[in-house]
Motif scaffolding. Structure first.
Motif, PDB file in Angstrom:
ATOM      1  N   ILE A   1     -40.398   2.305 -35.848  1.00  0.00           N
ATOM      2  CA  ILE A   1     -40.783   1.670 -34.585  1.00  0.00           C
ATOM      3  C   ILE A   1     -39.548   1.336 -33.760  1.00  0.00           C
ATOM      4  O   ILE A   1     -39.518   1.535 -32.533  1.00  0.00           O
ATOM      5  CB  ILE A   1     -41.610   0.400 -34.867  1.00  0.00           C
ATOM      6  CG1 ILE A   1     -42.963   0.780 -35.465  1.00  0.00           C
ATOM      7  CG2 ILE A   1     -41.813  -0.407 -33.583  1.00  0.00           C
ATOM      8  CD1 ILE A   1     -43.735  -0.402 -36.014  1.00  0.00           C
ATOM      9  N   GLY A   2     -38.504   0.830 -34.426  1.00  0.00           N
ATOM     10  CA  GLY A   2     -37.264   0.493 -33.719  1.00  0.00           C
ATOM     11  C   GLY A   2     -36.623   1.698 -33.049  1.00  0.00           C
ATOM     12  O   GLY A   2     -36.158   1.614 -31.907  1.00  0.00           O
ATOM     13  N   VAL A   3     -36.613   2.834 -33.750  1.00  0.00           N
ATOM     14  CA  VAL A   3     -36.021   4.056 -33.184  1.00  0.00           C
ATOM     15  C   VAL A   3     -36.828   4.525 -31.974  1.00  0.00           C
ATOM     16  O   VAL A   3     -36.264   4.892 -30.929  1.00  0.00           O
ATOM     17  CB  VAL A   3     -35.967   5.167 -34.260  1.00  0.00           C
ATOM     18  CG1 VAL A   3     -35.573   6.499 -33.630  1.00  0.00           C
ATOM     19  CG2 VAL A   3     -34.970   4.783 -35.341  1.00  0.00           C
ATOM     20  N   ILE A   4     -38.142   4.496 -32.094  1.00  0.00           N
ATOM     21  CA  ILE A   4     -39.000   4.930 -30.985  1.00  0.00           C
ATOM     22  C   ILE A   4     -38.800   4.036 -29.771  1.00  0.00           C
ATOM     23  O   ILE A   4     -38.691   4.507 -28.634  1.00  0.00           O
ATOM     24  CB  ILE A   4     -40.477   4.945 -31.431  1.00  0.00           C
ATOM     25  CG1 ILE A   4     -40.707   6.081 -32.434  1.00  0.00           C
ATOM     26  CG2 ILE A   4     -41.407   5.102 -30.225  1.00  0.00           C
ATOM     27  CD1 ILE A   4     -42.093   6.091 -33.046  1.00  0.00           C
ATOM     28  N   MET A   5     -38.725   2.726 -29.972  1.00  0.00           N
ATOM     29  CA  MET A   5     -38.508   1.797 -28.869  1.00  0.00           C
ATOM     30  C   MET A   5     -37.142   2.007 -28.221  1.00  0.00           C
ATOM     31  O   MET A   5     -36.997   1.950 -27.000  1.00  0.00           O
ATOM     32  CB  MET A   5     -38.645   0.358 -29.355  1.00  0.00           C
ATOM     33  CG  MET A   5     -40.057  -0.089 -29.651  1.00  0.00           C
ATOM     34  SD  MET A   5     -40.141  -1.827 -30.087  1.00  0.00           S
ATOM     35  CE  MET A   5     -39.548  -2.581 -28.568  1.00  0.00           C
ATOM     36  N   TYR A   6     -36.137   2.271 -29.051  1.00  0.00           N
ATOM     37  CA  TYR A   6     -34.768   2.450 -28.549  1.00  0.00           C
ATOM     38  C   TYR A   6     -34.698   3.598 -27.537  1.00  0.00           C
ATOM     39  O   TYR A   6     -34.016   3.507 -26.510  1.00  0.00           O
ATOM     40  CB  TYR A   6     -33.817   2.704 -29.711  1.00  0.00           C
ATOM     41  CG  TYR A   6     -32.393   2.984 -29.284  1.00  0.00           C
ATOM     42  CD1 TYR A   6     -31.537   1.941 -28.945  1.00  0.00           C
ATOM     43  CD2 TYR A   6     -31.912   4.292 -29.223  1.00  0.00           C
ATOM     44  CE1 TYR A   6     -30.231   2.197 -28.551  1.00  0.00           C
ATOM     45  CE2 TYR A   6     -30.617   4.556 -28.827  1.00  0.00           C
ATOM     46  CZ  TYR A   6     -29.770   3.503 -28.488  1.00  0.00           C
ATOM     47  OH  TYR A   6     -28.492   3.764 -28.090  1.00  0.00           O
ATOM     48  N   PHE A   7     -35.421   4.673 -27.816  1.00  0.00           N
ATOM     49  CA  PHE A   7     -35.373   5.832 -26.927  1.00  0.00           C
ATOM     50  C   PHE A   7     -36.407   5.777 -25.797  1.00  0.00           C
ATOM     51  O   PHE A   7     -36.188   6.340 -24.725  1.00  0.00           O
ATOM     52  CB  PHE A   7     -35.596   7.115 -27.742  1.00  0.00           C
ATOM     53  CG  PHE A   7     -34.426   7.493 -28.600  1.00  0.00           C
ATOM     54  CD1 PHE A   7     -33.276   8.027 -28.036  1.00  0.00           C
ATOM     55  CD2 PHE A   7     -34.460   7.292 -29.973  1.00  0.00           C
ATOM     56  CE1 PHE A   7     -32.180   8.368 -28.827  1.00  0.00           C
ATOM     57  CE2 PHE A   7     -33.374   7.627 -30.773  1.00  0.00           C
ATOM     58  CZ  PHE A   7     -32.228   8.169 -30.202  1.00  0.00           C
ATOM     59  N   SER A   8     -37.535   5.108 -26.027  1.00  0.00           N
ATOM     60  CA  SER A   8     -38.616   5.152 -25.031  1.00  0.00           C
ATOM     61  C   SER A   8     -38.519   4.079 -23.955  1.00  0.00           C
ATOM     62  O   SER A   8     -38.883   4.321 -22.804  1.00  0.00           O
ATOM     63  CB  SER A   8     -39.974   5.039 -25.735  1.00  0.00           C
ATOM     64  OG  SER A   8     -40.105   3.784 -26.373  1.00  0.00           O
ATOM     65  N   VAL A   9     -38.033   2.895 -24.300  1.00  0.00           N
ATOM     66  CA  VAL A   9     -38.018   1.787 -23.344  1.00  0.00           C
ATOM     67  C   VAL A   9     -37.217   2.115 -22.084  1.00  0.00           C
ATOM     68  O   VAL A   9     -37.702   1.909 -20.962  1.00  0.00           O
ATOM     69  CB  VAL A   9     -37.506   0.491 -24.012  1.00  0.00           C
ATOM     70  CG1 VAL A   9     -37.221  -0.575 -22.963  1.00  0.00           C
ATOM     71  CG2 VAL A   9     -38.536  -0.016 -25.006  1.00  0.00           C
TER      72      VAL A   9
END
Length: 570
Positions: free
Chosen positions: A164-172
């Motif tokens: 989840i952290g990796v996805i948020m890092y790139f998507s936000v």
């Protein structure tokens, strides 16, 4: 609305709690059916417990419907309130806000950004309440079923959190940039719509199509990228959940073989495990959406918290319509736009009384429009004093000042509806007789009378079904219908031919006997009959007087006249 909003939020929370409790209790009933009914062959017990399961399922469904209703109601009320507040703030702000943000951005903030905030509010009242309650409740119940199997979560949960952290890092960051790209897309689309005639006249259709396509492609690429990143969450989560199920089945089977765990408890544990993992997924979806809504909220707050530079006084004075005794005066007025080093207007002074026509003429960029925009307080002056009927306009409310002013802007603006509705915009009680008199003065009576429906003829958006000259005359008539002490015409005769221009000025002098006429014009023929002509040059009044006086004494005015009239005309 505030009371109703709080009630909706509380009801949404209560229904969600009921839904979660019902869903958490169902796996326990399943375990009881298997352990106490199937294993022992107790059919009546299976039926009784099954009926209980149906009852809790029905409660869960009804609670879900109730939660959805109140969550949607709350979020839409919030959206409505925000739209109203943003609209009112924009309407009550000076034109500096339009200059700063632009029309396309303001529209986008009022629609798309507020929709994002409303959507996340709805998700919050559903998922953000559901996820933590389910997570905590399912974890406790799973631990009660078998403490040893819960150790699996010590491995699974950190993996999910990292994902989840990796996805948020790139998507936000991409979500935030999409808001700016949406502004750009709206800006280009709006320009193409409003400037379609210019685009076709210059044969730039292909160029504008490419410009729009580039902006659209930029937005599309960003959207594809961010949605691809976010969509990868579902298969990854499915993989993790499948792996978790395999691990639970593997170790659970060993515990069953060793008589340390009942089959029903294993089934219930697997269900609770799925609820735990789904809770993490819901939290992840919220954490991905919140930054986008946060960016939208920030853009909305820029409007709501923006400084209002034209303020009403705490204890305002009141000015009433004076008619034949109306006065207008500028006393050493200075003004500069935000960020400008040089003043747009400097030391402007003049006086006018009812029945007079004050004309303002000067070169492009000399400050003519700025000057007349100061009278209705569309901007506030930097220093000096403007008085209307003897009262300083900064000591009056904006509403009070504008009640006494009839205004025709440079660009004639008509609203969709009928001619009568447009004429009554400044005076809703105007009679047909008053409207026809204003149309007669504005030289618009003939073409309005020739329309099949007369005053009830349809006006399309922006007055698109009328010519430029017709729109100007209708805008002038609308201003004249309003009972006012000052009538401002900001270069409002530019689309009229010389004959119509002359007839209109003559009619104004004859019909508007009570009130001050302030006319901004480029043509000498428009201002030649004025009682007072102000000659502006680089924001300063370099000449003031009648046409004859200025022609004899003012070099700037003579140059303007010479550029428009032949020597024999002079």
């Amino acid at each position: 609305m505030k009371r109703v909003s709080v009630v909706s939020a509380i009801m949404a929370v209560l229904f969600m709690v009921v839904q979660v409790v019902s869903e958490l209790y169902l796996p326990n009933l399943t375990a009881n059916i298997i352990n106490n009914g199937v294993a022992t062959g107790d059919i009546p017990y299976i039926w009784r417990t099954g009926i209980f399961m149906l009852g809790f399922s029905l409660i869960s469904i009804l609670a879900a419907v109730g939660n959805t209703y109140f969550a949607t109601k709350e979020s839409q009320q919030l959206g409505r309130k925000l739209r109203t507040e943003v609209y009112q703030k924009v309407e009550h702000s000076s034109t500096k806000m339009f200059d700063k943000y632009g029309t396309a951005s303001l529209i986008n903030r009022t629609t798309n950004d507020i929709n994002q905030v409303a959507l996340v509010t709805q998700m919050f009242l559903r998922m953000m309440i559901n996820a933590p309650i389910t997570l905590i409740g399912a974890s406790i119940l799973a631990y009660q079923k078998d403490a040893q199997l819960t150790k699996i979560f010590l491995v699974v949960v950190p993996i999910m959190m990292v994902l989840i952290g990796v996805i948020m890092y790139f998507s936000v960051p991409l979500f935030k940039s999409m808001q700016e790209k949406t502004d750009r897309l709206n800006l280009i689309f709006r320009e193409n719509l409003t400037g379609v005639r210019v685009i076709r006249a210059f044969n730039k259709t292909a160029y504008e199509e490419k410009r729009f396509d580039d902006a659209s492609m930029d937005y599309t690429n960003t959207a594809i990228k961010v949605n691809t990143i976010v969509s990868s969450m579902m298969p990854m989560m499915t993989l993790i959940m499948s792996g978790t199920n395999i691990a639970i089945t593997w170790f659970g089977a060993q515990y069953i073989a060793d008589m340390q765990l009942e089959v029903g408890n294993l089934i219930a544990f697997m269900t609770y495990a799925m609820q735990i993992l789904f809770s993490f997924m819901m939290l992840a979806m919220i954490f991905v959406m919140v930054p986008r809504a946060q960016a939208s909220a920030k853009r909305i707050n820029e409007i709501l918290e923006g400084e209002v530079d034209v303020l009403d006084p705490v204890e305002p004075q009141v000015v009433t319509r004076q008619g034949a005794a109306a006065t207008l005066s500028f006393n050493q007025v200075d003004y500069r736009y935000d960020g400008a080093e040089k003043r747009t207007l400097e030391d402007v002074s003049f006086e006018a009384t009812s029945g007079q026509m004050v004309a303002i003429i000067g070169g492009t960029g000399s400050g003519k429009t700025t000057l007349v925009n100061l009278i209705p307080r569309l901007y506030d002056i930097e220093s000096g004093e403007i008085k209307l009927n003897g009262k300083n306009i900064t000591q009056l409310t904006q509403k009070n000042v504008r009640e006494l002013i009839g205004f025709v802007p440079q660009k004639a603006v008509l609203f969709s509806g009928t001619i009568r509705q447009n004429m009554q915009y400044g005076n809703q009680h105007a009679t047909d007789e008053e409207i026809w008199q204003a149309l007669r003065t504005a030289q618009a009576e003939e073409f309005v009378a020739s329309l099949p429906d007369g005053l009830d003829s349809r006006v399309e958006q922006g007055g698109g079904n009328f010519s430029g000259g017709q729109k100007q005359r209708l805008a002038i008539a609308r201003a004249l219908v309003k009972p006012a002490d000052v009538f401002i015409f900001d270069d409002s005769f530019s689309a009229l031919d010389f004959k119509t221009d002359a007839n209109l000025r003559k009619a104004l002098k004859e019909d508007v006997t009570q009130g001050i006429l302030v006319i901004v014009a480029q043509r000498v023929s428009t201002v030649i009959d004025a009682d007072v002509i102000l000659v502006l040059d680089e924001g300063k009044v370099v000449g003031q007087g009648t046409h004859a006086e200025l022609l004899a004494t003012n070099e700037t005015y003579r140059e303007i006249v010479a550029s428009q009239l032949r020597e024999e005309d002079l």
